[in-house]
Design an enzyme around this catalytic site. Structure first.
Site, PDB file in Angstrom:
ATOM      1  CD  GLU A 356      -1.044   7.725   4.369  1.00  0.00           C
ATOM      2  OE1 GLU A 356      -1.408   6.537   4.251  1.00  0.00           O
ATOM      3  OE2 GLU A 356      -0.447   8.334   3.457  1.00  0.00           O
ATOM      4  CE  LYS A 502       2.853  -0.316   3.690  1.00  0.00           C
ATOM      5  NZ  LYS A 502       3.741   0.702   3.087  1.00  0.00           N
TER       6      LYS A 502
END
Length: 526
Positions: A356, A502
């Site tokens: 990440e 998302k």
């Protein structure tokens, strides 16, 4: 003055690329092989040591890496970070996770407050709360002690704290500091929350809701799941829940929680285990003193990352060797192999920490990078992994750099002797054997049994996995990832790559879909 440049524009990188490759088999099996193992080692905090003898480096390569560190200004960039410069350029934020465990440089003020004082205050508030829970000052409605703590969070609010809890659970039981069992709910899959709730006595459980914004969809969904379970048991949810959130979130002053402890935007989720995110659950599970010892180990390791001598700075050297493997030798992945069952979820945490942070294809200014950046990270504890994916590591077509972690002693301190050796000795024998097998290989006329060797690895060795050692181990990898991000000229502290999914998921739930998104939504009966 600090300057930020792409890796392939640095003269030292060109020099590194042209440096003669090391024949690892010859280096490890030659007359100086044993001395190499002794000499290629750097002390770490908490009695750990970083040994890189089985890496494809020699004095010439190391000299080139030192020059790369100097030209890339790794020391100066770390100083800029801990002294409060806006290193997170994507979100225009400071990066202060080191400050949760100590003060490395100048005092840093943000949002009108001394940030070091802020983090210390939260740690002290958590310690006071945990002690009250442990001594029965804070109880359930029936006046009975809480026996279980359940963390509700996802990503960095789950992976790091969960890995740290599992790492210290047996140690705490052996050393009489185990206070409460901890469970974790993270996946929005209802089976996750149901499995945890079915395994605990909710009447004697306290729940820690972790959401910086107070709006994380998965976390709030799981909170509702938990609140329903408490309500169905005839319990007042507000007497069983605490929040870890930002001071500006809707959770901060809500009557739905026994207490709220605060974090801020300057600590990314994957770097938050030493903040209130890890502090609340670990202090409740093991006691504030154990959490403080964990922070101490991390702080001591951070101080080693200040060393301008690359060969005495384990995180910086580990990072540079990783860059060499990725950008010169062309290896696309790295395996994390802890020979400690307590570290069973540590590779999963490092997956998020590394991938990440440095899984970026643009530099910190939004410009392109035309060289590889972060590697794919995976791993499992030894010796289980030996009976799983080591076949590919030994004889597959890709060479995968390896990072072993091993301890001379177990956490429990007791063992059995079978066939003239203990279980711990067998474990350590396996890791020693694997390092040499990967590096040196074994010639065989039967090509199916031939091992070419030349497969590089490093190992971090310690006496035993204690809270201090765990803190040092965590800080080592956090700082390694940070230094690599500096070399690659990427922003290791934002994560835009998690956002698009998302956004699309919200469209699906609102039935605002068309094209392929609508078809997949229909296939899943949404």
């Amino acid at each position: 003055m600090v300057t930020w440049n792409n890796l392939n524009t640095l003269a030292s990188f060109q020099t590194l690329s042209e440096t003669e490759r090391v024949d690892l088999v010859s280096a490890m099996t030659g007359e100086n092989g044993a001395e190499r193992v002794k000499n290629y080692s750097i002390p770490m905090a908490a009695g750990l040591a970083y040994n890189y003898a089985a890496k494809q480096v020699d004095e010439k390569v190391l000299d080139a890496l030192v020059k790369l560190a100097e030209e890339a200004q790794l020391g100066e960039k770390f100083a800029a970070l801990y002294n409060g410069e806006v290193i997170n350029t994507g979100e225009k934020r400071l990066v202060l996770h080191h400050m949760t465990r100590g003060q490395l440089g100048e005092a840093v003020e943000a949002d009108g407050v001394d940030k070091r004082a802020f983090y210390v205050e939260q740690q002290e508030r958590i310690a006071e709360f945990a002690n009250k829970v442990h001594n029965g000052e804070i109880t359930n409605a029936a006046g009975e002690k809480f026996t279980t703590v359940v963390q509700i969070g996802i990503g960095g609010s789950d992976l790091g704290p969960r890995a740290m809890y599992l790492a210290l659970e047996n140690w705490a039981k052996k050393n009489d500091t185990f206070k409460m069992e901890a469970k974790f709910i993270s996946n929005v899959d209802p089976d996750d929350a149901a499995a945890v709730l079915n395994s605990i006595d909710v009447a004697h459980s306290i729940f820690v809701l972790v959401s910086k914004s107070g709006t994380t969809l998965e976390t709030l969904t799981n909170e509702s799941f938990v609140k329903d379970a408490l309500k169905n048991a005839g319990l007042d949810a507000s007497k069983h829940m605490i929040a870890v959130t930002s001071e500006t979130s809707p959770l901060a002053k809500s009557d739905d929680y026994l207490a709220a402890f605060f974090m801020d935007d300057y600590i990314g989720g994957r770097y938050s285990s030493t903040s209130a995110v890890g502090g609340a659950v670990l202090s409740l599970a093991f006691g504030p003193e154990v959490f403080a010892a964990f922070l101490k180990g991390a702080a001591e390791e951070d101080k080693l990352s200040l060393n301008q001598d690359v060969l005495q700075n384990p995180a910086m050297l580990d990072a540079l060797i990783g860059v060499y493997e990725r950008n010169v030798l062309g290896y696309p992945s790295t395996a994390i192999l802890p020979y400690s069952q307590a570290l069973s979820r540590f590779p999963a945490h490092l997956q998020q920490l590394d991938m990440e942070s440095n899984g970026k294809s643009v530099n910190r200014f939004g410009g392109p990078v035309d060289y590889p950046t972060g590697p794919v990270i995976f791993g499992e504890p030894g010796t289980n992994g030996q009976h799983s994916f080591y076949q590919l590591l030994h004889q597959g077509t890709d060479i995968v750099p390896l990072q072993f972690i091993g301890f001379k002693n177990s956490q429990i301190g007791t063992d059995v002797v079978i066939q003239d050796s203990t279980s711990q000795q067998k474990l350590c024998a396996n890791v020693a054997a694997q390092i040499v097998a990967f590096a040196c290989g074994k010639a065989d006329e039967n090509k199916n049994k031939n091992f070419e060797g030349g497969r590089p690895s490093s190992i971090i060795i310690g006496e035993a996995l204690t809270p201090e050692a765990l803190g040092a181990l965590l800080a080592h990898f956090e700082n390694k990832v940070m230094f690599q991000g500096f070399v690659w000229n990427v922003n290791s502290f934002d994560q835009e790559g998690v956002q698009l999914g998302k956004v699309l998921a919200k469209r699906v739930l609102a039935h605002e879909t068309d094209g392929a998104l609508k078809v997949f939504s229909d296939l899943l009966n949404i």
